[in-house]
Scaffold this motif. Structure first.
Motif, PDB file in Angstrom:
ATOM      1  N   SER A  15     -17.748   4.426  -8.532  1.00 49.03           N
ATOM      2  CA  SER A  15     -16.926   4.589  -7.330  1.00 49.03           C
ATOM      3  C   SER A  15     -15.513   4.043  -7.522  1.00 49.03           C
ATOM      4  O   SER A  15     -14.607   4.380  -6.752  1.00 49.03           O
ATOM      5  CB  SER A  15     -17.582   3.890  -6.134  1.00 49.03           C
ATOM      6  N   LEU A  16     -15.317   3.196  -8.536  1.00 52.32           N
ATOM      7  CA  LEU A  16     -13.992   2.633  -8.787  1.00 52.32           C
ATOM      8  C   LEU A  16     -13.148   3.529  -9.683  1.00 52.32           C
ATOM      9  O   LEU A  16     -11.961   3.264  -9.879  1.00 52.32           O
ATOM     10  CB  LEU A  16     -14.122   1.245  -9.422  1.00 52.32           C
ATOM     11  N   CYS A  17     -13.750   4.572 -10.231  1.00 47.91           N
ATOM     12  CA  CYS A  17     -13.002   5.538 -11.042  1.00 47.91           C
ATOM     13  C   CYS A  17     -12.325   6.545 -10.117  1.00 47.91           C
ATOM     14  O   CYS A  17     -12.829   6.863  -9.046  1.00 47.91           O
ATOM     15  CB  CYS A  17     -13.934   6.265 -12.007  1.00 47.91           C
ATOM     16  N   VAL A  81      -5.088   6.952   5.189  1.00 51.86           N
ATOM     17  CA  VAL A  81      -5.206   6.805   3.740  1.00 51.86           C
ATOM     18  C   VAL A  81      -6.493   7.455   3.248  1.00 51.86           C
ATOM     19  O   VAL A  81      -6.497   8.164   2.229  1.00 51.86           O
ATOM     20  CB  VAL A  81      -5.153   5.318   3.340  1.00 51.86           C
ATOM     21  N   SER A  82      -7.588   7.258   3.963  1.00 56.46           N
ATOM     22  CA  SER A  82      -8.862   7.867   3.567  1.00 56.46           C
ATOM     23  C   SER A  82      -8.728   9.378   3.437  1.00 56.46           C
ATOM     24  O   SER A  82      -9.235   9.998   2.481  1.00 56.46           O
ATOM     25  CB  SER A  82      -9.957   7.523   4.580  1.00 56.46           C
ATOM     26  N   GLY A  83      -8.049   9.998   4.388  1.00 55.57           N
ATOM     27  CA  GLY A  83      -7.855  11.434   4.326  1.00 55.57           C
ATOM     28  C   GLY A  83      -7.025  11.866   3.143  1.00 55.57           C
ATOM     29  O   GLY A  83      -7.280  12.916   2.532  1.00 55.57           O
ATOM     30  N   LEU A  84      -6.044  11.059   2.774  1.00 56.05           N
ATOM     31  CA  LEU A  84      -5.161  11.404   1.663  1.00 56.05           C
ATOM     32  C   LEU A  84      -5.840  11.251   0.305  1.00 56.05           C
ATOM     33  O   LEU A  84      -5.541  11.993  -0.626  1.00 56.05           O
ATOM     34  CB  LEU A  84      -3.897  10.533   1.716  1.00 56.05           C
ATOM     35  N   GLY A  86      -9.196  11.347  -0.209  1.00 56.77           N
ATOM     36  CA  GLY A  86     -10.408  12.141  -0.320  1.00 56.77           C
ATOM     37  C   GLY A  86     -11.696  11.356  -0.358  1.00 56.77           C
ATOM     38  O   GLY A  86     -12.727  11.869  -0.803  1.00 56.77           O
ATOM     39  N   GLU A  87     -11.666  10.100   0.097  1.00 52.37           N
ATOM     40  CA  GLU A  87     -12.885   9.307   0.215  1.00 52.37           C
ATOM     41  C   GLU A  87     -12.677   8.261   1.294  1.00 52.37           C
ATOM     42  O   GLU A  87     -11.536   7.904   1.620  1.00 52.37           O
ATOM     43  CB  GLU A  87     -13.264   8.641  -1.108  1.00 52.37           C
ATOM     44  N   GLU A  88     -13.767   7.763   1.856  1.00 50.67           N
ATOM     45  CA  GLU A  88     -13.661   6.750   2.891  1.00 50.67           C
ATOM     46  C   GLU A  88     -13.253   5.426   2.253  1.00 50.67           C
ATOM     47  O   GLU A  88     -13.919   4.938   1.334  1.00 50.67           O
ATOM     48  CB  GLU A  88     -14.980   6.604   3.639  1.00 50.67           C
ATOM     49  N   ALA A  89     -12.152   4.869   2.741  1.00 44.12           N
ATOM     50  CA  ALA A  89     -11.607   3.644   2.165  1.00 44.12           C
ATOM     51  C   ALA A  89     -11.665   2.512   3.181  1.00 44.12           C
ATOM     52  O   ALA A  89     -11.855   2.728   4.382  1.00 44.12           O
ATOM     53  CB  ALA A  89     -10.164   3.870   1.718  1.00 44.12           C
ATOM     54  N   GLU A  90     -11.491   1.294   2.680  1.00 43.20           N
ATOM     55  CA  GLU A  90     -11.379   0.120   3.540  1.00 43.20           C
ATOM     56  C   GLU A  90     -10.269  -0.768   3.001  1.00 43.20           C
ATOM     57  O   GLU A  90      -9.965  -0.757   1.797  1.00 43.20           O
ATOM     58  CB  GLU A  90     -12.697  -0.649   3.616  1.00 43.20           C
ATOM     59  N   PRO A  91      -9.620  -1.555   3.877  1.00 40.91           N
ATOM     60  CA  PRO A  91      -8.544  -2.432   3.412  1.00 40.91           C
ATOM     61  C   PRO A  91      -9.052  -3.457   2.404  1.00 40.91           C
ATOM     62  O   PRO A  91     -10.151  -3.992   2.537  1.00 40.91           O
ATOM     63  CB  PRO A  91      -8.068  -3.112   4.694  1.00 40.91           C
ATOM     64  N   SER A  92      -8.233  -3.723   1.411  1.00 40.08           N
ATOM     65  CA  SER A  92      -8.521  -4.756   0.421  1.00 40.08           C
ATOM     66  C   SER A  92      -7.598  -5.954   0.659  1.00 40.08           C
ATOM     67  O   SER A  92      -8.042  -7.013   1.079  1.00 40.08           O
ATOM     68  CB  SER A  92      -8.338  -4.195  -0.987  1.00 40.08           C
ATOM     69  N   TYR A  93      -6.322  -5.772   0.414  1.00 37.09           N
ATOM     70  CA  TYR A  93      -5.328  -6.805   0.725  1.00 37.09           C
ATOM     71  C   TYR A  93      -3.978  -6.124   0.835  1.00 37.09           C
ATOM     72  O   TYR A  93      -3.832  -4.925   0.545  1.00 37.09           O
ATOM     73  CB  TYR A  93      -5.305  -7.919  -0.332  1.00 37.09           C
ATOM     74  N   PHE A 200       0.054  -1.757   0.841  1.00 32.79           N
ATOM     75  CA  PHE A 200      -1.257  -1.820   1.475  1.00 32.79           C
ATOM     76  C   PHE A 200      -2.288  -1.313   0.464  1.00 32.79           C
ATOM     77  O   PHE A 200      -2.275  -0.133   0.095  1.00 32.79           O
ATOM     78  CB  PHE A 200      -1.301  -0.943   2.722  1.00 32.79           C
ATOM     79  N   HIS A 201      -3.162  -2.203   0.014  1.00 28.80           N
ATOM     80  CA  HIS A 201      -4.155  -1.837  -0.998  1.00 28.80           C
ATOM     81  C   HIS A 201      -5.510  -1.577  -0.342  1.00 28.80           C
ATOM     82  O   HIS A 201      -5.947  -2.330   0.545  1.00 28.80           O
ATOM     83  CB  HIS A 201      -4.298  -2.954  -2.029  1.00 28.80           C
ATOM     84  N   TYR A 202      -6.170  -0.521  -0.826  1.00 32.80           N
ATOM     85  CA  TYR A 202      -7.465  -0.110  -0.284  1.00 32.80           C
ATOM     86  C   TYR A 202      -8.471   0.094  -1.418  1.00 32.80           C
ATOM     87  O   TYR A 202      -8.092   0.353  -2.564  1.00 32.80           O
ATOM     88  CB  TYR A 202      -7.331   1.206   0.486  1.00 32.80           C
ATOM     89  N   ILE A 203      -9.733  -0.001  -1.063  1.00 34.05           N
ATOM     90  CA  ILE A 203     -10.831   0.227  -2.003  1.00 34.05           C
ATOM     91  C   ILE A 203     -11.836   1.174  -1.350  1.00 34.05           C
ATOM     92  O   ILE A 203     -11.824   1.343  -0.131  1.00 34.05           O
ATOM     93  CB  ILE A 203     -11.527  -1.091  -2.380  1.00 34.05           C
ATOM     94  N   PRO A 204     -12.712   1.792  -2.142  1.00 34.81           N
ATOM     95  CA  PRO A 204     -13.757   2.617  -1.531  1.00 34.81           C
ATOM     96  C   PRO A 204     -14.601   1.773  -0.575  1.00 34.81           C
ATOM     97  O   PRO A 204     -14.919   0.612  -0.859  1.00 34.81           O
ATOM     98  CB  PRO A 204     -14.582   3.089  -2.739  1.00 34.81           C
ATOM     99  N   LYS A 205     -14.953   2.351   0.558  1.00 30.13           N
ATOM    100  CA  LYS A 205     -15.714   1.605   1.555  1.00 30.13           C
ATOM    101  C   LYS A 205     -17.017   1.087   0.961  1.00 30.13           C
ATOM    102  O   LYS A 205     -17.743   1.809   0.270  1.00 30.13           O
ATOM    103  CB  LYS A 205     -16.015   2.485   2.766  1.00 30.13           C
ATOM    104  N   GLY A 206     -17.299  -0.192   1.213  1.00 29.08           N
ATOM    105  CA  GLY A 206     -18.540  -0.794   0.746  1.00 29.08           C
ATOM    106  C   GLY A 206     -18.476  -1.428  -0.630  1.00 29.08           C
ATOM    107  O   GLY A 206     -19.497  -1.881  -1.150  1.00 29.08           O
TER     108      GLY A 206
END
Length: 214
Positions: A15-17, A81-84, A86-93, A200-206
């Motif tokens: 999921s991090l790729c 951001v999630s829409g851009l 192409g996956e559900e994202a969540e805030p990281s930092y 604004f940094h994001y990661i895949p949700k979960g």
């Protein structure tokens, strides 16, 4: 040691790729004039004692991480951001970055905790291009680039760099952990050359635990 679990371990990191077909996204009008003015007032209210100084010599910038006002903005931008990407994202930092006239950003890849980045220009003395490679495999292969590694990266035809220029209020979304990116030294047009950016940094949700090396 558990060599039999290697496939499971590799799969857990998938999921991090980043999808190799992903390209940098332009995000016009992230903030309108009123929101920009509010952000600038917040920046002016930050005392110098709150500024992190450890990057002033290498990057020519002052930074502030996870200011509550900006963390709230980041949360509000998550769906966009999630829409851009192409996956559900969540805030990281997030962090505010105040580049001085000594500003520069050498070629680098970000940690997995910054798989996705929304980079927004808040204010600047003049346009300052940022350069992005195409998606590269993650983890990167650790190829030895030699002493002049920065030139080797910038000039490599394999990376297919493209440039983007931001204006205040506008942003770009990229995959910092899978795209080399850099800025050449800020043009010296005077003593007040500067560039203020919000990252604004994001990661895949979960994946909030997965992105922590420990």
């Amino acid at each position: 040691m558990a060599p039999s679990r290697l496939p499971e371990f590799v799969a857990s990191l998938r999921s991090l790729c980043t999808d190799p077909t992903f390209t940098v996204k332009d995000v016009p009008a992230v903030f309108d004039a009123e929101a920009l003015a509010s952000i600038k007032r917040t920046i002016k209210s930050i005392p110098m004692t709150a500024m992190e100084m450890h990057e002033i010599n290498r990057f020519g910038r002052l930074i502030v991480h996870d200011l509550p006002e900006f963390t709230e903005l980041q949360r509000a931008l998550t769906a966009r951001v999630s829409g851009l990407v192409g996956e559900e994202a969540e805030p990281s930092y997030n962090f505010l970055c105040l580049y001085t006239r000594m500003g520069v950003c050498e070629p680098h890849l970000d940690a997995p905790s910054a798989k996705w980045t929304l980079d927004v220009c808040i204010d600047q003395s003049e346009p300052w291009p940022i350069h992005f490679s195409q998606i590269v495999p993650w983890p990167e292969n650790g190829v030895e680039l030699g002493d002049d590694w920065q030139t080797a990266i910038k000039s490599s035809p394999d990376f297919k760099f493209q440039s983007k220029v931001l204006t205040p209020g506008d942003g770009i979304v990229f995959s910092g952990s899978s795209q080399w990116h850099y800025r050449d030294p800020l043009p010296q047009t005077g003593a007040k050359s500067f560039c203020d950016l919000l990252f604004f940094h994001y990661i895949p949700k979960g994946t909030s635990e997965l992105v922590k090396p420990r």
